[in-house]
Write a protein that holds these residues in place. Structure first.
Motif: not given
Lengths: 110, 113
Positions: B25-35
């Motif tokens: 991701q290129d939004m500099n988000h801290n939180y990431m998930y796999w579903y």
């Protein structure tokens, strides 16, 4: 574990009819999110509700959060064929762990 | 912005094979998930991460592993693929926003034969 129950599982409507899906929890929710997933697509965020008794509208969509923060609903007025898809409620259980309900699949007949 | 990018989009595996689903991701988000989403079903959380170097189990972690060495990337590893892992896998990310909105990738459709 914490989970939200969604009903109904499926709903068939004639175009122009209204549609409602419900999300229920046995525990108090800190917030509730709603997503829409078109057939073959990915979930897209619609809205988040946080406050007890909160009601928000987006054009023909009305979202409600119950007074006890244990249930929520999404109501679509006068459905259109573009409303077809699966609507999910989701809760953030803390620590940014987001759990989804099973979804309600909406079919709209033109 | 590209948002959340997943590769591959489709993959067929034989039982016992291993593979890695990539997510960036290129939004500099801290939180990431796999579903994972089985046909006609809802989304089940496999693993999630609240920042680089930090991961935690979701609802259905067995048979999977993740790592988060950078903010941008959150790969999902399948070891010893089984038919029960046939599913569509979605990666998602979220930032420090008031809505907590999750941004999803397009999905990776995996079939294990």
């Amino acid at each position: 574990g914490q989970q939200v129950m969604q009903i109904p599982q499926y709903q068939h409507v004639q175009e122009g009819e209204d549609f409602t899906t419900y999300c229920n929890s046995s525990t108090t929710l800190s917030n509730i999110q709603w997503y829409k997933q078109r057939p073959g697509g990915h979930p897209v965020f619609l809205i988040q509700l946080v406050k007890s008794g909160e009601v928000k509208k987006q054009k023909r969509l009305t979202f409600q959060f119950g007074e006890a923060k244990k249930n929520s609903s999404l109501h679509i007025t006068a459905t259109q064929t573009t409303d077809v898809g699966t609507y999910f409620c989701a809760q953030n259980t803390g620590g940014f762990k987001t759990i989804f309900g099973a979804g309600t699949r909406l079919f709209v007949k033109a | 912005n590209a948002g959340v990018t997943q590769t591959p989009k489709f993959r067929i595996l034989k039982i016992g094979q291993s593979m890695t689903l990539q997510c960036t991701q290129d939004m500099n988000h801290n939180y990431m998930y796999w579903y994972r989403q089985d046909p006609g079903m809802g989304l089940k959380l496999i693993y999630y991460s609240v920042g680089a170097g930090i991961t935690d189990k979701g609802e259905v972690p067995n048979g999977y592993n993740v790592s988060r060495s950078t903010t941008e990337d959150f790969p999902l590893r399948l070891e010893l693929a089984a038919p029960s892992q046939t599913s569509v896998y979605f990666c998602a990310s979220s930032g420090e926003t008031a809505t907590g909105e999750l941004f999803f990738g397009e999905g990776s459709r995996l079939t294990v034969l």
